[in-house]
Design a protein around this motif. Structure first.
Motif, PDB file in Angstrom:
ATOM      1  N   ARG A  27       0.819  -1.209   0.000  1.00  4.08           N
ATOM      2  CA  ARG A  27       0.000   0.000   0.000  1.00  4.08           C
ATOM      3  C   ARG A  27       0.857   1.264   0.000  1.00  4.08           C
ATOM      4  O   ARG A  27       0.341   2.366   0.119  1.00  4.08           O
ATOM      5  CB  ARG A  27      -0.929   0.008   1.224  1.00  4.08           C
ATOM      6  N   LEU A  28       2.171   1.079  -0.114  1.00  9.02           N
ATOM      7  CA  LEU A  28       3.081   2.226  -0.146  1.00  9.02           C
ATOM      8  C   LEU A  28       3.714   2.385  -1.525  1.00  9.02           C
ATOM      9  O   LEU A  28       4.719   3.070  -1.677  1.00  9.02           O
ATOM     10  CB  LEU A  28       4.178   2.052   0.913  1.00  9.02           C
ATOM     11  N   MET A  29       3.115   1.748  -2.515  1.00 11.37           N
ATOM     12  CA  MET A  29       3.710   1.743  -3.849  1.00 11.37           C
ATOM     13  C   MET A  29       3.736   3.125  -4.492  1.00 11.37           C
ATOM     14  O   MET A  29       4.496   3.367  -5.431  1.00 11.37           O
ATOM     15  CB  MET A  29       2.960   0.762  -4.752  1.00 11.37           C
ATOM     16  N   MET A  30       2.886   4.039  -3.990  1.00 10.71           N
ATOM     17  CA  MET A  30       2.879   5.382  -4.562  1.00 10.71           C
ATOM     18  C   MET A  30       4.101   6.192  -4.132  1.00 10.71           C
ATOM     19  O   MET A  30       4.371   7.260  -4.667  1.00 10.71           O
ATOM     20  CB  MET A  30       1.595   6.129  -4.161  1.00 10.71           C
ATOM     21  N   MET A  31       4.838   5.651  -3.158  1.00  9.40           N
ATOM     22  CA  MET A  31       6.021   6.344  -2.653  1.00  9.40           C
ATOM     23  C   MET A  31       7.285   5.765  -3.280  1.00  9.40           C
ATOM     24  O   MET A  31       7.378   4.547  -3.460  1.00  9.40           O
ATOM     25  CB  MET A  31       6.114   6.201  -1.131  1.00  9.40           C
ATOM     26  N   PRO A  32       8.260   6.598  -3.584  1.00 13.96           N
ATOM     27  CA  PRO A  32       9.540   6.081  -4.082  1.00 13.96           C
ATOM     28  C   PRO A  32      10.147   5.123  -3.064  1.00 13.96           C
ATOM     29  O   PRO A  32      10.098   5.371  -1.858  1.00 13.96           O
ATOM     30  CB  PRO A  32      10.393   7.344  -4.235  1.00 13.96           C
ATOM     31  N   THR A  33      10.695   4.022  -3.529  1.00 13.17           N
ATOM     32  CA  THR A  33      11.241   2.990  -2.649  1.00 13.17           C
ATOM     33  C   THR A  33      12.246   3.545  -1.651  1.00 13.17           C
ATOM     34  O   THR A  33      12.252   3.163  -0.473  1.00 13.17           O
ATOM     35  CB  THR A  33      11.915   1.883  -3.488  1.00 13.17           C
TER      36      THR A  33
ATOM     37  N   PHE B 202      12.290   6.235  -0.179  1.00 14.61           N
ATOM     38  CA  PHE B 202      11.683   7.060   0.865  1.00 14.61           C
ATOM     39  C   PHE B 202      11.055   6.229   1.982  1.00 14.61           C
ATOM     40  O   PHE B 202      10.807   6.736   3.072  1.00 14.61           O
ATOM     41  CB  PHE B 202      10.593   7.963   0.273  1.00 14.61           C
ATOM     42  N   ILE B 203      10.785   4.957   1.705  1.00 12.84           N
ATOM     43  CA  ILE B 203       9.983   4.162   2.635  1.00 12.84           C
ATOM     44  C   ILE B 203      10.683   3.940   3.973  1.00 12.84           C
ATOM     45  O   ILE B 203      10.118   4.217   5.038  1.00 12.84           O
ATOM     46  CB  ILE B 203       9.595   2.812   1.996  1.00 12.84           C
ATOM     47  N   LYS B 204      11.922   3.458   3.945  1.00  8.71           N
ATOM     48  CA  LYS B 204      12.624   3.188   5.207  1.00  8.71           C
ATOM     49  C   LYS B 204      12.826   4.457   6.033  1.00  8.71           C
ATOM     50  O   LYS B 204      12.565   4.453   7.242  1.00  8.71           O
ATOM     51  CB  LYS B 204      13.950   2.483   4.932  1.00  8.71           C
ATOM     52  N   PRO B 205      13.296   5.568   5.428  1.00 10.26           N
ATOM     53  CA  PRO B 205      13.427   6.804   6.212  1.00 10.26           C
ATOM     54  C   PRO B 205      12.089   7.286   6.768  1.00 10.26           C
ATOM     55  O   PRO B 205      12.025   7.827   7.875  1.00 10.26           O
ATOM     56  CB  PRO B 205      13.993   7.804   5.198  1.00 10.26           C
ATOM     57  N   LEU B 206      11.011   7.069   6.007  1.00 15.83           N
ATOM     58  CA  LEU B 206       9.686   7.492   6.454  1.00 15.83           C
ATOM     59  C   LEU B 206       9.247   6.695   7.681  1.00 15.83           C
ATOM     60  O   LEU B 206       8.722   7.256   8.652  1.00 15.83           O
ATOM     61  CB  LEU B 206       8.679   7.301   5.322  1.00 15.83           C
ATOM     62  N   ILE B 207       9.474   5.389   7.647  1.00 19.79           N
ATOM     63  CA  ILE B 207       9.113   4.542   8.781  1.00 19.79           C
ATOM     64  C   ILE B 207       9.943   4.903  10.009  1.00 19.79           C
ATOM     65  O   ILE B 207       9.426   5.009  11.125  1.00 19.79           O
ATOM     66  CB  ILE B 207       9.293   3.054   8.414  1.00 19.79           C
ATOM     67  N   LYS B 208      11.229   5.126   9.802  1.00 18.17           N
ATOM     68  CA  LYS B 208      12.095   5.513  10.919  1.00 18.17           C
ATOM     69  C   LYS B 208      11.654   6.853  11.491  1.00 18.17           C
ATOM     70  O   LYS B 208      11.618   7.045  12.710  1.00 18.17           O
ATOM     71  CB  LYS B 208      13.549   5.592  10.452  1.00 18.17           C
ATOM     72  N   GLY B 209      11.285   7.771  10.614  1.00 20.73           N
ATOM     73  CA  GLY B 209      10.811   9.075  11.065  1.00 20.73           C
ATOM     74  C   GLY B 209       9.521   8.969  11.859  1.00 20.73           C
ATOM     75  O   GLY B 209       9.325   9.692  12.841  1.00 20.73           O
ATOM     76  N   ALA B 210       8.633   8.055  11.449  1.00 23.95           N
ATOM     77  CA  ALA B 210       7.373   7.858  12.170  1.00 23.95           C
ATOM     78  C   ALA B 210       7.634   7.346  13.583  1.00 23.95           C
ATOM     79  O   ALA B 210       6.988   7.774  14.545  1.00 23.95           O
ATOM     80  CB  ALA B 210       6.483   6.882  11.406  1.00 23.95           C
ATOM     81  N   LEU B 211       8.595   6.444  13.720  1.00 20.62           N
ATOM     82  CA  LEU B 211       8.947   5.928  15.047  1.00 20.62           C
ATOM     83  C   LEU B 211       9.568   7.024  15.908  1.00 20.62           C
ATOM     84  O   LEU B 211       9.292   7.127  17.107  1.00 20.62           O
ATOM     85  CB  LEU B 211       9.904   4.744  14.912  1.00 20.62           C
ATOM     86  N   GLN B 212      10.398   7.859  15.304  1.00 22.59           N
ATOM     87  CA  GLN B 212      10.999   8.971  16.042  1.00 22.59           C
ATOM     88  C   GLN B 212       9.929   9.973  16.467  1.00 22.59           C
ATOM     89  O   GLN B 212       9.982  10.533  17.563  1.00 22.59           O
ATOM     90  CB  GLN B 212      12.065   9.646  15.182  1.00 22.59           C
ATOM     91  N   PHE B 213       8.959  10.190  15.588  1.00 18.49           N
ATOM     92  CA  PHE B 213       7.839  11.082  15.910  1.00 18.49           C
ATOM     93  C   PHE B 213       7.093  10.571  17.142  1.00 18.49           C
ATOM     94  O   PHE B 213       6.756  11.330  18.049  1.00 18.49           O
ATOM     95  CB  PHE B 213       6.893  11.155  14.709  1.00 18.49           C
ATOM     96  N   LEU B 214       6.843   9.261  17.172  1.00 16.04           N
ATOM     97  CA  LEU B 214       6.145   8.672  18.312  1.00 16.04           C
ATOM     98  C   LEU B 214       6.980   8.795  19.582  1.00 16.04           C
ATOM     99  O   LEU B 214       6.451   9.073  20.662  1.00 16.04           O
ATOM    100  CB  LEU B 214       5.839   7.196  18.036  1.00 16.04           C
TER     101      LEU B 214
END
Length: 200
Positions: free
Chosen positions: A176-182, A184-196
């Motif tokens: 479900r993340l196919m609309m995002m460049p590959t 970007f996915i790992k940094p985005l997930i890491k950023g979400a965890l840091q946000f939390l």
């Protein structure tokens, strides 16, 4: 290599072939749509051969489920050396998502597949699954003892954090993340965890 050893190796190889084929089919087609014959066709053997190793697809599903959790637990243990409890907890979250990215088919069988195995229901105290959740609760408990998550119930915190990382992992596994460049996915997930983590 003697005859006995050769036969044992052949049995092991056949079991692996069956499990690998079933894992792919369960993930791609769903538990309900997979039959023992489909598994047999996948490895180009007779369905009778499959029944020599497993009594039904439920037993295969249960073995895959436990195998996945055993590997999942190893991944979680890889961050237990981190001394700071809150850093360890969020490294735990990263390890969780990393497992899903490395083993998407196993993650699907373990957490997403709609139809659980009958064997899984019978085994109310299956060790592989329980100990992974217990490790999460241990890390949260130690973070609480260090002053984090004040006023939050341990079970509520564990369920909330698990739901958070499971959501990200599921989005990845189900593509479900196919609309995002590959990239970007790992940094985005890491950023979400840091946000939390900033909330605690």
């Amino acid at each position: 290599m003697g005859v006995k050893e050769r036969k044992e190796r052949q049995k092991t190889e056949m079991r692996e072939a069956i499990l690998n084929a079933a894992l792919k089919l369960f993930s791609d087609e769903g538990y309900d749509n997979v039959t023992m014959r489909k598994i047999a066709d996948k490895i180009e053997y007779s369905v009778g051969t499959i029944y020599l190793y497993y009594k039904d697809k439920s037993e295969i599903f249960f073995e895959l489920h436990n195998r996945g959790f055993a590997e999942f637990y190893k991944k979680q243990l890889s961050v237990q050396h981190i001394k700071d409890p809150i850093e360890r907890l969020f490294a735990h979250g990263e390890a969780y998502v990393q497992f899903a990215m490395e083993y998407p088919e196993y993650y699907d069988v373990m957490f997403i597949s709609r139809t659980p195995s009958k064997e899984l229901k019978k085994n109310e105290h299956w060790i592989e699954g329980e100990r992974t959740y217990d490790l999460l609760k241990l890390n949260i408990k130690q973070a609480m003892e260090a002053g984090h998550f004040k006023g939050v119930d341990l079970e509520v915190a564990a369920f909330s954090l698990w739901s958070f990382v499971h959501g990200m992992a599921s989005l990845y596994v189900r593509e479900r993340l196919m609309m995002m460049p590959t990239e970007f996915i790992k940094p985005l997930i890491k950023g979400a965890l840091q946000f939390l983590s900033r909330a605690y």
